[in-house]
Design a protein around this motif. Structure first.
Motif, PDB file in Angstrom:
ATOM      1  N   GLY A 139       0.819  -1.197   0.000  1.00 50.73           N
ATOM      2  CA  GLY A 139       0.000   0.000   0.000  1.00 50.73           C
ATOM      3  C   GLY A 139       0.853   1.246   0.000  1.00 50.73           C
ATOM      4  O   GLY A 139       1.957   1.274  -0.554  1.00 50.73           O
ATOM      5  N   LYS A 174      -7.839  -3.611  -2.882  1.00 50.92           N
ATOM      6  CA  LYS A 174      -7.196  -2.730  -1.904  1.00 50.92           C
ATOM      7  C   LYS A 174      -6.001  -3.449  -1.283  1.00 50.92           C
ATOM      8  O   LYS A 174      -6.090  -4.614  -0.907  1.00 50.92           O
ATOM      9  CB  LYS A 174      -8.197  -2.350  -0.814  1.00 50.92           C
ATOM     10  CG  LYS A 174      -7.663  -1.362   0.204  1.00 50.92           C
ATOM     11  CD  LYS A 174      -8.726  -1.031   1.235  1.00 50.92           C
ATOM     12  CE  LYS A 174      -8.193  -0.072   2.288  1.00 50.92           C
ATOM     13  NZ  LYS A 174      -9.205   0.232   3.336  1.00 50.92           N
ATOM     14  N   ASP A 233      -0.845  -0.720   4.786  1.00 53.43           N
ATOM     15  CA  ASP A 233      -0.600   0.701   4.552  1.00 53.43           C
ATOM     16  C   ASP A 233       0.255   1.224   5.692  1.00 53.43           C
ATOM     17  O   ASP A 233       0.188   0.716   6.821  1.00 53.43           O
ATOM     18  CB  ASP A 233      -1.901   1.513   4.496  1.00 53.43           C
ATOM     19  CG  ASP A 233      -2.557   1.486   3.123  1.00 53.43           C
ATOM     20  OD1 ASP A 233      -1.883   1.867   2.152  1.00 53.43           O
ATOM     21  OD2 ASP A 233      -3.727   1.081   3.035  1.00 53.43           O
TER      22      ASP A 233
END
Length: 339
Positions: free
Chosen positions: A78, A159, A163
């Motif tokens: 991410g 997705k 992250d």
């Protein structure tokens, strides 16, 4: 890919790295994928226990471990991170900045449940620093069916699984409560602890007031600090259930929406968290934050600094791992607290 006796492999192309381990000295590849085996290489291969080697035969339905690791890397990768190069079929993800690591636990579990592949990560919800290794990816066999990796991508969704949310530059206000501090009967040893922990994240303590146990005055101070542009406000003291502890009432009277009063964490059970209408947090910190090395505050502060909302569900999930063992040598966050 074809299995061949090592003695007969001269002139053929290796389709995997060959690792040599010398106890207490080194571990690493002596030959890389794509190496053309020479006659002089055969004794070396035999010395590392390779009676047979896999040589490359093109098969469009199969993927090599390095190529599959790239797919797993892309599933994970991410914001604010990068992937290294494949090494012995493994790729690592590296943080590009300081921030909060987030991991989609359920989707990570789903991909790892497919078999023949693995993604190993750090625990999400904790601080990482630029240069930290976040995860490693690889498949278990040397080659894997291409359709299996298609299934992995479908399972992961669009997705990324990971992250790194960078910490923001924030201004904080501190409302110190308690008549014993207000009337200078004892020294304020709570506020310096909060300032130090905020400073670790680069936050500036821009406002500070000390008040007695007057809920109306505490409410006014919190509202005033937000009016003056504070990004977050912390109230110290007055968080127990004693009748004269008024801080929870004062926070509620600001109009902020309480996420929870109480958290399944020790130290830190009497923690209160609320958010203003525009999403700025106000927290009531129990007395343990003043004297215990690690508490609920250490688990929640990275979220606040990264502007990642803390929900009631998130707080409830802290119960497993929420018991600090108060080790004689504290190794947090490299321990089980909060995990």
């Amino acid at each position: 890919m074809k299995l061949m006796k090592t003695e007969n492999a001269a002139g053929h192309v290796l389709c995997h790295d060959i690792t040599q381990i010398i106890h207490g000295v080194s571990k690493g590849p002596v030959f890389r994928k794509g190496h053309i085996i020479e006659t002089k290489d055969i004794p070396v291969l035999l010395s590392v226990g390779k009676e047979h080697v896999y040589i490359w035969e093109n098969n469009e339905n199969m993927l090599h471990e390095n190529d599959a690791a790239v797919i797993l890397r892309d599933i994970c990768m991410g914001t604010n991170m990068h992937g290294g190069s494949p090494k012995e079929g493994k790729i690592e993800l590296i943080a590009d900045c300081d921030g909060l690591l987030t991991v989609d636990t359920e989707r990570l579990k789903a991909v790892n449940s497919l078999g023949e592949m693995m993604i190993a990560t750090r625990h999400g919800g904790f601080t990482v620093h630029a240069g930290d290794v976040l995860a490693g990816t690889r498949i278990i066999p040397l080659i894997i069916d291409r359709q299996t990796m298609v299934k992995a991508k479908k399972t992961a969704g669009t997705k990324p699984l990971l992250d790194v949310i960078p910490f923001k530059k924030k201004k904080a206000g501190i409302v110190t409560t308690g008549s014993e501090v207000f009337y200078h009967r004892i020294a304020d040893t709570f506020t310096p602890v909060i300032k130090d922990k905020l400073a670790e994240f680069g936050a500036v303590t821009a406002r500070h007031v000390t008040l007695s146990d007057d809920p109306a005055a505490i409410t006014d101070a919190i509202r005033s600090m937000f009016d003056q542009g504070m990004d977050m406000v912390f109230c110290t003291g007055g968080m127990s259930v004693d009748p004269d502890d008024q801080t929870p009432l004062a926070i509620r009277n600001t109009g902020a929406s309480a996420v929870s009063y109480g958290a399944p964490v020790l130290p830190g059970a009497m923690f209160l968290l609320a958010y203003t209408g525009d999403g700025r947090p106000v927290a009531g910190l129990p007395g343990c934050v003043m004297y215990a090395r690690r508490t609920i505050f250490d688990l929640i502060l990275p979220y606040l600094m990264a502007d990642v909302p803390v929900t009631a569900e998130k707080l409830a999930a802290l119960g497993e791992g929420g018991l600090c063992l108060n080790c004689s040598v504290c190794t947090f966050p490299n321990c089980g607290f909060g995990k």
